[in-house]
Design an enzyme around this catalytic site. Structure first.
Site, short mmCIF file in Angstrom:
data_model
loop_
_atom_site.label_atom_id
_atom_site.label_comp_id
_atom_site.label_asym_id
_atom_site.label_seq_id
_atom_site.Cartn_x
_atom_site.Cartn_y
_atom_site.Cartn_z
N GLU A 256 21.74 0.23 -31.00
CA GLU A 256 20.63 1.09 -30.54
C GLU A 256 20.52 2.20 -31.57
O GLU A 256 21.38 3.08 -31.64
CB GLU A 256 20.95 1.68 -29.16
N CYS A 290 16.47 9.85 -28.97
CA CYS A 290 16.02 8.74 -29.82
C CYS A 290 14.60 8.33 -29.48
O CYS A 290 13.86 7.90 -30.35
CB CYS A 290 16.97 7.56 -29.67
#
Ligand code: NDP
Length: 522
Positions: A256, A290
């Protein structure tokens, strides 16, 4: 209940635990909002990580034997523990990240509490044995099963921006699947992980099933050498190194990584809602998320009004040291070098002709590290603020002529994590969503897909490999085994076996032709 004092007094491994080597100096953990050192944690070397791994492997079969129900009981106790100790956990998160009470509560405590319940409830459903039917003639009459078995020992390596959600959060499904887990939190924010380890122990998790390997990048690299699978969250740069190390050992890896999430505002959008969402989801957690909104494309007719609304809202945000609920809106910059990246992106934009409508400067308050919430206009794709991950409280807004230009620019990025589209025409919004190269797109919303654990969350392009959440978010922590059982009363020999006989072979070839070759095709 574990206290911060307990967490702070984590002992260095002794020389014997550390492969005979003298203990290395510990890592000091700083509160980014004050500059104070709040704790010191061990910096584990490769031998210490190997020792943790040996203990984890010894503990894993016992944990697997708990079964889904037994493991769910512990996870549900942990959910309750987290709620009972939420103040303590929030205080720990805030002390090592400098984020606000709200950022710690809404995006961390609520995530982990939901995740404990979700994986307790769904692990068995996603990983239970599946009876499979096949149309293949050769397996008629046999029992076909798909079985998931835990991989064994999972290594989780996490970033500093969400110590509970993104470091510890991935451990929950890995544990629910029956694995042992070693978590390597960021050296910047290790305290929350250590506190959660205390919490799980209090909830009855057997010893060594969950351990925390504090340390720097080197400790993370050592962890990859020990585990059966690695779950990594962090920058794309480090993600590539992790993938290479995993490839050398041929272990599965889930990544990720970074993002540069675009928001598209069409001229028919509810501009008040769009401006509120742009402001909140670019500045929440001081932009250190993010999937925060990192760049906005606005259709020309809506541009001036949207920019005016966003600038006014951003100027009104209160920045500073968090001091309990409601004290400030935007907290500290957690990772020291991040401040230079933010300053570099703003300076680069201004040098190339961008205008600053709000903020634009670092702000030193006491010993803390802050950056003013910033709005940039007259930006384009020659500027770093539009193409590289800034990971700070900045919002560059660009005027576009139409939706096609917005989609083209949104896709003009190496990243593809999340994205959003604002329009009153939701059918059109969905059509545009389908054209964006990203792991997630929200229409008239942002980031909220992350809260729905039923949906997969993972990046396209350089934003990652694999995903968390949903069925795939737990099956990655298991291997698949196909089991075929032929009943006791079976032929002594199947017709396709030796010796080959012309008549039987021709008959079988005819059967295949009958099954797969009949009828006309286009
Ligand atoms: P980094 O990539 O710098 O670090 C991530 C973790 O990897 C840290 O624990 C780090 O340790 C460790 N590490 C460093 N080098 C190695 C190595 N060679 N082998 C193994 N592990 C290593 O990321 P940041 O901590 O700076 O996190 C910010 C990044 O994370 C941003 O790009 C952000 O977009 C991304 N992110 C992605 C998310 C997603 O879901 N896609 C969610 C949250 C963040 P140490 O810190 O001790 O150096």
């Amino acid at each position: 209940m574990a206290s911060v004092e307990q967490v702070q007094s984590v002992e260095q491994p002794s020389a014997s635990e550390n492969g005979g080597a003298p203990a290395r100096p510990g890592i000091e953990v700083e509160n980014p909002a004050t500059g104070e050192i709040v704790a010191t944690v061990p910096d584990l070397d490769a031998d210490a990580v190997a020792a943790l791994a040996a203990r984890a492997r010894a503990a894993q079969p016992g944990w697997e034997a708990y079964g889904f129900d037994g493991r769910a009981r512990i996870l549900l106790r942990a959910q309750k523990w987290l709620m009972d100790n939420a103040d303590q956990v929030v205080q720990t998160i805030v002390s090592e990240t400098g984020k606000t009470f709200e950022d710690a509560t809404f995006a961390e405590i609520s995530y982990a509490a939901n995740a404990f319940g979700f994986w307790a409830k769904h692990a068995g459903e996603y990983l239970g044995d599946e009876r499979v039917k096949s149309s293949q003639l050769l397996v008629k009459g046999k029992k076909l099963m798909l079985r998931y078995r835990p991989l064994g020992l999972i290594g989780v390596i996490g970033p500093w921006n969400y110590p509970l959600t993104n470091s510890f959060g991935d451990c929950i499904p890995a544990l629910a699947a029956g694995n042992s887990v070693i978590l390597k939190p960021s050296e910047i924010t290790p305290l929350t992980s250590l506190l959660m380890a205390e919490g799980l122990r209090e909830c009855g998790l057997p010893d060594d099933v969950f351990q925390v390997a504090t340390g720097r990048g080197e400790t993370g690299a050592a962890l990859i050498d020990e585990v059966d699978m690695i779950m990594f969250t962090g920058s794309t740069r480090t993600g590539r190194k992790v993938a290479e190390a995993a490839a050398k050992r041929l272990i599965p890896v889930s990544l990720e990584l970074g993002g540069k999430d675009p928001m598209i505002v069409l001229s028919d959008a509810d501009l008040e809602r769009a401006a509120n969402f742009a402001t909140y989801y670019s500045m929440q957690n001081a932009g250190q998320t993010c999937i925060s909104i990192e760049r906005v494309y606005v259709e020309e007719p809506a541009y001036d009004e949207f920019v005016a609304k966003v600038s006014e809202k951003v100027r009104s945000l209160r920045v500073g040291k968090p001091d309990g609920p409601g004290s400030v809106d935007v907290g500290a910059i957690t990772f020291p070098p991040q401040l230079q990246t933010i300053e570099d992106h703003v300076t680069d934009a201004v040098d190339k002709g961008a205008r600053v409508l709000a903020g634009g400067h670092a702000s030193k308050q006491g010993g803390g590290r802050f950056y003013e919430p910033t709005v940039l206009v007259d930006v384009d794709h020659t500027m770093k603020c539009m193409t590289e991950e800034t990971f700070g409280p900045t919002l560059p807004i660009m005027k576009v002529s139409d939706a096609d230009e917005a989609v083209r620019l949104a896709n003009d990025s190496p990243y593809g994590l999340a994205s959003s589209v604002f329009t009153r025409d939701t059918d059109r919004g969905e059509q545009i969503a389908r054209r964006i190269d990203a792991g997630a797109t929200t229409v008239n919303d942002a980031m909220i897909n992350y809260a729905a654990l039923e949906l997969p969350m993972g990046g396209a392009k350089a934003s990652g490999l694999g995903s968390r959440h949903g069925a795939g978010g737990i099956r990655k922590y298991a291997s698949q085994q196909a089991i075929v059982i032929t009943p006791r009363l079976a032929l002594k020999k199947e017709p396709h076996m030796f010796p080959y006989k012309g008549r039987t072979s021709r008959l079988l070839a005819g059967v295949f032709k009958f099954l797969y070759g009949r009828g006309r095709r286009d």
